[in-house]
Every structure is written in structure tokens, then in C-alpha cells.
Design an enzyme around this catalytic site. Structure first.
Site, short mmCIF file in Angstrom:
data_model
loop_
_atom_site.label_atom_id
_atom_site.label_comp_id
_atom_site.label_asym_id
_atom_site.label_seq_id
_atom_site.Cartn_x
_atom_site.Cartn_y
_atom_site.Cartn_z
NE ARG A 160 -3.14 0.60 -0.62
CZ ARG A 160 -3.73 0.99 -2.07
NH1 ARG A 160 -3.22 1.61 -2.56
NH2 ARG A 160 -4.17 -0.29 -2.36
CE LYS A 205 -2.23 28.09 -3.99
NZ LYS A 205 -2.17 29.28 -5.14
CE LYS A 235 2.32 34.23 -2.47
NZ LYS A 235 2.12 33.10 -3.54
CD GLU A 256 1.48 37.61 -4.73
OE1 GLU A 256 1.31 36.39 -5.15
OE2 GLU A 256 0.86 38.03 -4.29
CG ASP A 299 -1.58 37.29 -7.60
OD1 ASP A 299 -1.09 35.62 -7.94
OD2 ASP A 299 -2.55 37.87 -7.28
#
Length: 283
Positions: A99, A134, A166, A199, A221
């Protein structure tokens, strides 16, 4: 700081701990300790293979006596019925590693498959696909490895290998100029040489960056395609340009055709479908 290999080993150990606990009682109750067998990894869906090297680490970390014959390597396009590798050894070990190996290989192959799809859509543009942070907690190294296997490019690995200012950093710092000035002062104080990306959310913010200077890459962005074209003309090759935010497979090429160097796609790792495969007993 951990090496990639150390991070992989920690992930494998944790995964075995959460899966096996105090014992795989299903296997232990019905499979003799000395039983020897063979299993093969069979592909059930067309895609790009990734994770073979990690699978070998899973097998050997659990049972160094398992013998693996690799028939297809990472990066290859695979089709239903293809056999990737054959593993021979204790049946108990084959069942207890199944698994975890599948979880890793299915996810990595799914990421590599999606990345390859995106890269094919960009052929001829010179634009590269970037991944993001992410990622699945604990699996970042593997997921970013899968992006490279699919032909994509890794963005920063974490918060330590690049400066990325950012919107929140800029707002908390009091503006673009303040954020950049503090950034350069910090790097000088710490004796670090890190690439700087910033950004911007509008053409006005882009102009502020261009007036200030001191960056390596500018991230646009949530720009429209039209504003992306204007931004690329304003930058005029002085810095690398990255498009980010809400870009889908339907709009990917349109952004690339505006001349950006990179397009970052969070979906490569946060919304991927695993590639279907199975690990079955073989004669």
C-alpha cells in the site's frame, strides 16, 4: 537541515508506523513467516511513470532481502498491462509494503502525467511550468521530483532556498520599496545569496518594482491575458516574468504566448488524480 534522502526515509518510516502499528495482523495470521513469493506492479491507465526509485527505497527499508527487477524506468509513458517491476522475497514483506509503495507511485505518476500534459501544451512557446508549495505535507520532495520527471521545473523547494515577497509580506512591510529594502539589508547582514522574486497585483505595482529594481523575477498575480502582455512589454527582458493565479489548462497557452518565462500551476500537486496501477501476485 535534512538531505532529500533523509526526508524520504523519515516519510517512509512515518508511513509504515501509521499503517502497520503494532503489526499487520491480517498478514501475520495467515501467511507463514518463511513463505516466499513474487509480485509485479501492473499499470492500468495510460500516463507517465514516476516513483520507481522511491519504491525501491520503500522495499529495501522494510526488508533489505527483497529483490526487485525493474523493467520500466521513471519518465516513460506507460499503458494498461505494462509491468513496471517484479519483486521477489518474503510474502509478508510484499503484502506489508504494497500500500505505501502504491500510494507513493500512484500520486507521483499522476503528478508526472499532468505535468507532461501541461508541458506539451506549451511546446514552441519557451515558457516553463513551475510547481508551487501547495504540496501534501511531508511529501513535497517526492511531489516536486515527480514534476521534474514530467518535464516541469521546480520553483523554490521551501521557505529557505529563495526569497519570495508575496502580497502579505509587502502589505505588512508597508509597501514594495520597504519590503525590498529590508530584504536586501537582511541578505547582506546574514551573508546569504538568494534569488529574489516579488509578487505584483497590478501594473501600478509592477511599475513600482521596475522603478526600484533589485529583483531577479517578477510574479504577475491574477493578471488578465491582456495585462500580462502589457507587463511583459514593460519589463522588456530586464527580469524573469512568472504568471500565477487561476491559470487553467484552457488559458495556459494564451498566457505563455504573451512571452512570460514561467507559469506556476498549483494544481500539479494539490489537485492531481493518481495514476491507476496494482501490485499483484505473480507466478
Amino acid at each position: 537541515m535534512y538531505t532529500n534522502e533523509e526526508l524520504e526515509d523519515k516519510l517512509i518510516d512515518l508511513a509504515f508506523a501509521e499503517d502497520i502499528g503494532d503489526g499487520d495482523h491480517t498478514t501475520l495470521c495467515c501467511i507463514p513467516k518463511t513463505a516466499i513469493g513474487k509480485s509485479q506492479l501492473i499499470i492500468k491507465e495510460t500516463g507517465v511513470l514516476a516513483g520507481v526509485d522511491v519504491a525501491l527505497r520503500v522495499f529495501h527499508r522494510f526488508d533489505p532481502e527483497l529483490k526487485v527487477e525493474v523493467l520500466i524506468n521513471d519518465g516513460a509513458e506507460v499503458h494498461p498491462g505494462d509491468v513496471v517491476f517484479v519483486v521477489t522475497g518474503k510474502v509478508r514483506s510484499l503484502l506489508q509494503t504494497e500500500r505505501l509503495m502504491l500510494n507513493i507511485m500512484q500520486r507521483m505518476s499522476g503528478i508526472a502525467t499532468m505535468t507532461r500534459h501541461y508541458m506539451k501544451m506549451l511546446e514552441g512557446t519557451g515558457t516553463r511550468v513551475l510547481d508551487t508549495r501547495k504540496t501534501t505535507p511531508g511529501m513535497r520532495i517526492l511531489e516536486k521530483q515527480a514534476v521534474k520527471t514530467g518535464g516541469g521545473t521546480n520553483h523554490r523547494i521551501g521557505l529557505f532556498d529563495m526569497i519570495l515577497l508575496k502580497d502579505n509580506h509587502i502589505d505588512f512591510a508597508g509597501g514594495i520599496a520597504q519590503a525590498l529594502d529590508r530584504c536586501h539589508a537582511y541578505l547582506k547582514e546574514k551573508g546569504k545569496s538568494l534569488k529574489i522574486e516579488i509578487e505584483v497585483r497590478s501594473l501600478d505595482e509592477l511599475q513600482q518594482v521596475l522603478d526600484h529594481g533589485g529583483v531577479d523575477r517578477i510574479m504577475l498575480d491574477n493578471f488578465s491575458v491582456e495585462d500580462t502582455r502589457k507587463a511583459v512589454l514593460l519589463v522588456d527582458h530586464r527580469y524573469e516574468v512568472e504568471s500565477s493565479g487561476g491559470i487553467t489548462a484552457d488559458t495556459l497557452r494564451a498566457y505563455a504566448e504573451q512571452g512570460v518565462d514561467f507559469i506556476s500551476v498549483g494544481a500539479l500537486t494539490h489537485s492531481v488524480k493518481g495514476l491507476d496501477m496494482s501490485f499483484k501476485a505473480a507466478e
